[in-house]
Design a protein around this motif. Structure first.
Motif, PDB file in Angstrom:
ATOM      1  N   LYS A 132       0.823  -1.211   0.000  1.00  0.00           N
ATOM      2  CA  LYS A 132       0.000   0.000   0.000  1.00  0.00           C
ATOM      3  C   LYS A 132       0.860   1.266   0.000  1.00  0.00           C
ATOM      4  O   LYS A 132       2.089   1.197   0.081  1.00  0.00           O
ATOM      5  N   TYR A 133       0.185   2.414  -0.059  1.00  0.00           N
ATOM      6  CA  TYR A 133       0.837   3.705  -0.283  1.00  0.00           C
ATOM      7  C   TYR A 133       2.006   3.957   0.659  1.00  0.00           C
ATOM      8  O   TYR A 133       3.138   4.205   0.218  1.00  0.00           O
ATOM      9  N   TYR A 134       1.778   3.910   1.961  1.00  0.00           N
ATOM     10  CA  TYR A 134       2.838   4.293   2.912  1.00  0.00           C
ATOM     11  C   TYR A 134       3.923   3.231   3.040  1.00  0.00           C
ATOM     12  O   TYR A 134       4.986   3.487   3.608  1.00  0.00           O
ATOM     13  N   ASP A 135       3.661   2.040   2.503  1.00  0.00           N
ATOM     14  CA  ASP A 135       4.670   0.982   2.543  1.00  0.00           C
ATOM     15  C   ASP A 135       5.674   1.084   1.393  1.00  0.00           C
ATOM     16  O   ASP A 135       6.761   0.507   1.453  1.00  0.00           O
ATOM     17  N   ASP A 136       5.294   1.790   0.325  1.00  0.00           N
ATOM     18  CA  ASP A 136       6.198   1.977  -0.824  1.00  0.00           C
ATOM     19  C   ASP A 136       5.928   3.347  -1.444  1.00  0.00           C
ATOM     20  O   ASP A 136       5.668   3.480  -2.632  1.00  0.00           O
ATOM     21  N   ILE A 137       6.005   4.369  -0.606  1.00  0.00           N
ATOM     22  CA  ILE A 137       5.582   5.715  -0.986  1.00  0.00           C
ATOM     23  C   ILE A 137       6.383   6.272  -2.158  1.00  0.00           C
ATOM     24  O   ILE A 137       5.856   7.023  -2.988  1.00  0.00           O
ATOM     25  N   ASP A 138       7.666   5.906  -2.271  1.00  0.00           N
ATOM     26  CA  ASP A 138       8.498   6.439  -3.352  1.00  0.00           C
ATOM     27  C   ASP A 138       7.998   5.963  -4.720  1.00  0.00           C
ATOM     28  O   ASP A 138       8.084   6.696  -5.712  1.00  0.00           O
ATOM     29  N   TYR A 139       7.518   4.746  -4.791  1.00  0.00           N
ATOM     30  CA  TYR A 139       6.960   4.211  -6.033  1.00  0.00           C
ATOM     31  C   TYR A 139       5.772   5.053  -6.491  1.00  0.00           C
ATOM     32  O   TYR A 139       5.704   5.490  -7.640  1.00  0.00           O
ATOM     33  N   PHE A 140       4.850   5.303  -5.574  1.00  0.00           N
ATOM     34  CA  PHE A 140       3.636   6.013  -5.941  1.00  0.00           C
ATOM     35  C   PHE A 140       3.888   7.498  -6.219  1.00  0.00           C
ATOM     36  O   PHE A 140       3.298   8.078  -7.124  1.00  0.00           O
ATOM     37  N   LYS A 141       4.787   8.118  -5.448  1.00  0.00           N
ATOM     38  CA  LYS A 141       5.106   9.528  -5.686  1.00  0.00           C
ATOM     39  C   LYS A 141       5.769   9.710  -7.061  1.00  0.00           C
ATOM     40  O   LYS A 141       5.550  10.718  -7.716  1.00  0.00           O
ATOM     41  N   THR A 142       6.570   8.745  -7.455  1.00  0.00           N
ATOM     42  CA  THR A 142       7.214   8.832  -8.768  1.00  0.00           C
ATOM     43  C   THR A 142       6.171   8.742  -9.883  1.00  0.00           C
ATOM     44  O   THR A 142       6.258   9.465 -10.881  1.00  0.00           O
ATOM     45  N   CYS A 143       5.194   7.854  -9.712  1.00  0.00           N
ATOM     46  CA  CYS A 143       4.110   7.770 -10.697  1.00  0.00           C
ATOM     47  C   CYS A 143       3.372   9.106 -10.779  1.00  0.00           C
ATOM     48  O   CYS A 143       3.094   9.615 -11.872  1.00  0.00           O
ATOM     49  N   SER A 144       3.063   9.675  -9.638  1.00  0.00           N
ATOM     50  CA  SER A 144       2.348  10.948  -9.592  1.00  0.00           C
ATOM     51  C   SER A 144       3.168  12.068 -10.230  1.00  0.00           C
ATOM     52  O   SER A 144       2.622  12.971 -10.879  1.00  0.00           O
ATOM     53  N   ALA A 145       4.483  12.020 -10.074  1.00  0.00           N
ATOM     54  CA  ALA A 145       5.356  13.065 -10.635  1.00  0.00           C
ATOM     55  C   ALA A 145       5.223  13.163 -12.150  1.00  0.00           C
ATOM     56  O   ALA A 145       5.355  14.243 -12.720  1.00  0.00           O
ATOM     57  N   SER A 146       4.934  12.047 -12.800  1.00  0.00           N
ATOM     58  CA  SER A 146       4.840  12.073 -14.259  1.00  0.00           C
ATOM     59  C   SER A 146       3.645  12.917 -14.723  1.00  0.00           C
ATOM     60  O   SER A 146       3.618  13.393 -15.841  1.00  0.00           O
TER      61      SER A 146
END
Length: 260
Positions: free
Chosen positions: A246-260
């Motif tokens: 989930k989000y807080y367990d792999d926050i860098d993955y999701f933030k990178t997706c959002s950055a695009s």
């Protein structure tokens, strides 16, 4: 891969389709942005961020045949369509069930602009992905060819890198070996590669990877600093998950997706 059936659909570019001449008369995507991802879990953070920034934007989701073939397998797509966050779905190749069907990625991109009349397209395979632990043996390798297709049709390719610092496999630490292979070798044209500005230790690992693979020379690397994904997900009442994380367990993955 997931169905023994050969299902006949009317591709949008066929002679019997009312859009047949639309494809023959196509000239250019005219710099339409196309966000090219790999994992299906990238869709929610990308689409929710886009709609949060500009609610009237029309987004086409192009589902490749790199994983599950029926788009109906995706609860994510069903939810985003119900919420009105995805305007049209397009299935390409052997995938089926989209609002629009096309034979390949080239006509899928054309359909996103000329048939669906969308402002931006998001491309990623359906649920499921194959990885073998070998350099080229993963289904996400299609990302490189899609980046090139966007370039050749006159669009702007935005490549989403796969980032993680919690994955226990060394080959996926920082920028995944999948992304490094795609952007250094497979993609033959220049793309925008957005990354999120992480804390110094993580940033140094990523920067070292980028320099080692000469990605600064080949692509436009952009570092985003503002994380609005949490606001976007809260606004649309969405949650994210990738491979059970989930989000807080792999926050860098999701933030990178959002950055695009």
């Amino acid at each position: 891969r997931y169905t023994p059936y050969q299902i006949k659909v009317l591709a949008a570019e066929e002679q019997l389709s009312p859009y047949h001449n639309t494809f023959n008369n196509f000239k250019s995507l005219n710099s339409m942005p196309v966000i090219v991802g790999t994992l299906h879990s990238m869709i929610i953070p990308i689409v929710s961020t886009l709609k949060f920034l500009k609610n009237n934007i029309k987004i086409a989701y192009i589902m490749t045949d790199g994983a599950a073939l029926p788009i109906y397998f995706s609860d994510t797509v069903y939810l985003l369509k119900e919420l009105g966050l995805i305007h049209k779905t397009i299935t390409i190749g052997q995938a089926f069930g989209g609002d629009i069907e096309t034979v390949n990625i080239y006509n899928g991109l054309i359909a996103a602009r000329e048939v669906a009349e969308c402002d931006i397209a998001m491309v990623a395979m359906g649920p499921g992905i194959v990885g073998t632990g070998t350099k080229y043996g993963f289904s996400g390798i299609e990302q490189g060819h899609i980046v090139d297709a966007v370039f050749h049709l006159g669009g702007v390719a935005i490549g989403v890198p796969r980032i993680s610092f919690v994955d226990k496999r060394d080959r996926h630490k920082g920028i995944s070996h999948h992304s490094l292979t795609v952007f250094s070798e497979i993609a033959q044209t220049k793309a925008y590669i957005p990354l999120f500005q992480l804390e110094e230790e993580k940033h140094n690992i990523i920067d070292k990877q980028i320099k080692h693979f000469d990605l600064y020379k080949k692509h436009n690397i952009i570092f985003e600093k503002d994380n609005i994904l949490e606001m976007a997900m809260s606004y649309f009442n969405l949650s994210v998950e990738t491979m059970g994380t989930k989000y807080y367990d792999d926050i860098d993955y999701f933030k990178t997706c959002s950055a695009s």
